[in-house]
Design an enzyme around this catalytic site. Structure first.
Site, mmCIF file in Angstrom:
data_model
loop_
_atom_site.group_PDB
_atom_site.id
_atom_site.type_symbol
_atom_site.label_atom_id
_atom_site.label_comp_id
_atom_site.label_asym_id
_atom_site.label_seq_id
_atom_site.Cartn_x
_atom_site.Cartn_y
_atom_site.Cartn_z
ATOM 1 N N LYS A 116 23.105 -14.017 29.823
ATOM 2 C CA LYS A 116 23.186 -14.801 28.692
ATOM 3 C C LYS A 116 24.415 -15.357 28.706
ATOM 4 O O LYS A 116 24.902 -16.571 28.384
ATOM 5 C CB LYS A 116 23.272 -13.935 26.996
ATOM 6 C CG LYS A 116 21.641 -13.907 27.297
ATOM 7 C CD LYS A 116 20.802 -13.334 26.177
ATOM 8 C CE LYS A 116 19.650 -13.427 25.239
ATOM 9 N NZ LYS A 116 18.838 -12.783 26.581
ATOM 10 N N GLU A 200 27.259 -15.307 18.670
ATOM 11 C CA GLU A 200 27.518 -16.555 18.253
ATOM 12 C C GLU A 200 26.974 -16.539 17.130
ATOM 13 O O GLU A 200 26.970 -16.127 16.600
ATOM 14 C CB GLU A 200 26.383 -17.097 19.508
ATOM 15 C CG GLU A 200 26.281 -16.986 21.153
ATOM 16 C CD GLU A 200 24.794 -17.126 21.554
ATOM 17 O OE1 GLU A 200 25.023 -18.126 22.230
ATOM 18 O OE2 GLU A 200 23.381 -17.139 20.232
ATOM 19 N N HIS A 235 12.089 -10.577 16.255
ATOM 20 C CA HIS A 235 12.085 -11.529 17.390
ATOM 21 C C HIS A 235 11.194 -11.796 18.879
ATOM 22 O O HIS A 235 11.831 -12.328 19.726
ATOM 23 C CB HIS A 235 13.870 -10.991 18.727
ATOM 24 C CG HIS A 235 14.451 -10.800 17.059
ATOM 25 N ND1 HIS A 235 15.626 -11.659 16.462
ATOM 26 C CD2 HIS A 235 15.246 -10.006 16.532
ATOM 27 C CE1 HIS A 235 16.230 -11.928 15.640
ATOM 28 N NE2 HIS A 235 16.768 -10.489 16.013
ATOM 29 N N ARG A 291 9.862 -17.256 34.264
ATOM 30 C CA ARG A 291 8.869 -16.625 34.837
ATOM 31 C C ARG A 291 7.307 -17.426 33.508
ATOM 32 O O ARG A 291 7.995 -18.205 33.269
ATOM 33 C CB ARG A 291 8.739 -15.005 34.171
ATOM 34 C CG ARG A 291 9.115 -14.781 32.904
ATOM 35 C CD ARG A 291 8.654 -13.041 32.064
ATOM 36 N NE ARG A 291 9.018 -13.511 30.942
ATOM 37 C CZ ARG A 291 8.575 -13.628 29.806
ATOM 38 N NH1 ARG A 291 7.981 -14.232 29.628
ATOM 39 N NH2 ARG A 291 9.204 -13.702 28.695
#
Length: 498
Positions: A116, A200, A235, A291
């Site tokens: 990430k 973040e 999530h 994907r």
């Protein structure tokens, strides 16, 4: 086009890929674990080979065994589906080294987007908006606290190699931050083999919106519209729809062009998804899924494009047969992930034997499934039973159609999350399109769920009884017909003797 491909996956996604192959005249090879020896996908394929015992680490994640079967059967390519090895750069690299085409992006792209931190840096270079934060790997608590003060709380601590909702934690104070850093590092190290974390800004009340892309090896890259995936638990997505209720042609174009810009920056080829968080009129890059997505079906329903077939064609080196101007969004589509789990018990998995099964049908209904009545859902893998998708001329019709389809769906023998879906779709905020990733908590869905679950249990019992009576009648008729045919055969034989 390929003559033969291997599908390195199981369940409904294996069958989904095999269906596309059958329509294209491509032979299929299935690989299965001992737990899946009687699974539908293993019977559906033209060839099937056992690659190990039930644990996925010894079967569906066994790269050497899968490559060996591909070589032995002469499979020219491997489709990884989603999950398992689908975003594993080592697997893609092993395919490349073996001279087998990996139906997806290159191993280099997968590896780059698997981090990430690296992905965030690439998006900044490409001019794609990212969530405010710090892209550095956090080495010590003091640096983290300094970053937290500069960004402002609440914060999101993320594992750089994380995915599937694992390795993320929201923090509101410096004390919570230091505890979260230790916790996420441990989870990341044990789950992904990489303890790197970063920070973040946590966006409150965000929507999760993603853009489906298709890119060929000739440099063409298109976006196939958007999907709203805000209904989540821990999530992980449960309900997805296309298009998003908040989408306008202008916003779709802006986000779509940003997704294409991101894909071209990293040299992406094949199908992929660029995910964004949307908050207060702005959108921010979240990640690239390298994907096929679970929810690709809703995009297929509103665009009329078979994404799996396009994956195969692109992997063969073909050029995309349409341009961006050809892409048209028609109507609205919704997907509910039907899982064998107990939503009243913190969504605990509910493996076991399906004693009665009747999937939904009728106009505008699509069921992608890998189960049947009598099938035993093993405890070793994801608990998905099927993906229930509907299409409507508009969102209102799609919601009504999904409610009807959920009412028709009967699964007896294991607990399912069908009552959860029925509860969510009955909430006014859902009908209005007022969605966020906190929808389940904000609307106290689980409290309203119990009444629906009891009603569904009674209804399923009634329908199960009716199905059992019908099956008994069919069995009786079959027995009578068999007796009649045997008697007629004896009569004919007697007549021929005379």
């Amino acid at each position: 086009m390929f003559k033969k491909i291997l599908i390195a996956n199981r369940g409904e996604i294996a069958i989904r890929v095999m269906r596309a192959c059958k329509e294209l005249g491509v032979s299929t090879v299935a690989v299965y674990s001992e737990a899946d020896s009687n699974a539908l996908f293993a019977k559906y394929a033209d060839e099937a080979y056992c690659i190990g015992p039930p644990p996925s680490s010894r079967s569906y994640l066994n790269i050497d065994s899968i490559i060996d079967v591909a070589r032995k059967t002469g499979a020219e390519a491997i489709h990884p589906g989603y999950g398992f090895l689908s975003e594993n750069a080592k697997f893609a690299s092993a395919c490349e080294k073996a001279g087998i085409i990996f139906i997806g992006p290159s191993s280099e792209v997968i590896e780059k987007m698997g981090s990430k931190i690296t992905a965030r840096s690439a998006m900044i270079e490409a001019g794609v908006p990212v969530v405010p934060g710090d892209g550095r790997a956090i080495e010590d608590d003091a640096t983290a606290i300094e970053i937290g003060e500069s960004i402002g709380y609440p914060l999101m601590v993320k594992a750089s190699a994380g995915g599937g909702g694992i390795g993320m934690k929201v923090v509101y104070t410096p004390e919570e931050l230091t505890r979260a850093l230790s916790s996420i590092r441990n989870v990341a190290a044990s789950t992904f083999g990489d303890s790197t974390v970063f920070i973040e800004k946590y966006l409150e009340e965000p929507r999760h919106i993603e853009i489906q892309i298709l890119a060929d090896s000739q440099g063409n890259c298109l976006y196939l519209g958007d999907r709203e995936c805000s209904i989540q638990r821990r999530h992980q997505k449960l309900i997805e729809e296309a298009p998003s209720p908040i989408m306008t042609p202008e916003l779709r174009r802006d986000m779509g062009e940003a997704a294409v810009k991101a894909a071209k920056k990293i040299g992406y080829v094949n199908a992929g998804t660029v995910e964004f968080l949307y908050s207060k009129g702005d959108y921010y890059f979240l990640e690239v899924n390298t994907r096929l997505q679970v929810e690709h079906g809703v995009t297929e329903l509103v665009t009329g494009i078979d994404i799996v077939k396009q994956q195969l064609r692109v992997a063969c080196g073909e050029k995309l047969p349409f341009t961006q101007d050809d892409i048209e969004i028609r109507g609205s589509a919704i997907e509910c992930r039907i899982n064998a789990e107990d939503p009243l018990n913190d969504f605990a998995p509910s493996p076991g034997k399906i004693r009665r099964y009747r999937s939904a049908g009728g106009p505008g209904v699509r069921v992608d499934s890998g189960v049947h009545m009598g099938y035993v859902i093993p405890p070793f893998y994801d608990s998905m039973i099927s993906k229930l998708c509907v299409w409507g001329s508009d969102r209102e019709e799609a919601i009504a159609r999904m409610k009807r389809a959920l009412y028709e769906y009967v699964v007896v023998g294991v607990k399912t999350n069908i009552p959860f879906h029925r509860t969510v779709l009955s909430i006014d905020a859902f009908a209005k399109g007022d969605l966020t990733t906190h929808f389940i908590d904000d609307h106290d869905v689980l409290s309203a769920l119990e009444k629906v679950a009891v009603s569904d249990s009674e209804r399923c019992a009634t329908l199960s009884s009716a199905l059992e009576d019908r099956n008994k009648k069919i069995a009786a008729i079959s027995t009578a017909v068999g007796s009649y045919m045997n008697a007629a055969k004896r009569h004919d034989m007697k007549g021929s003797d005379e």
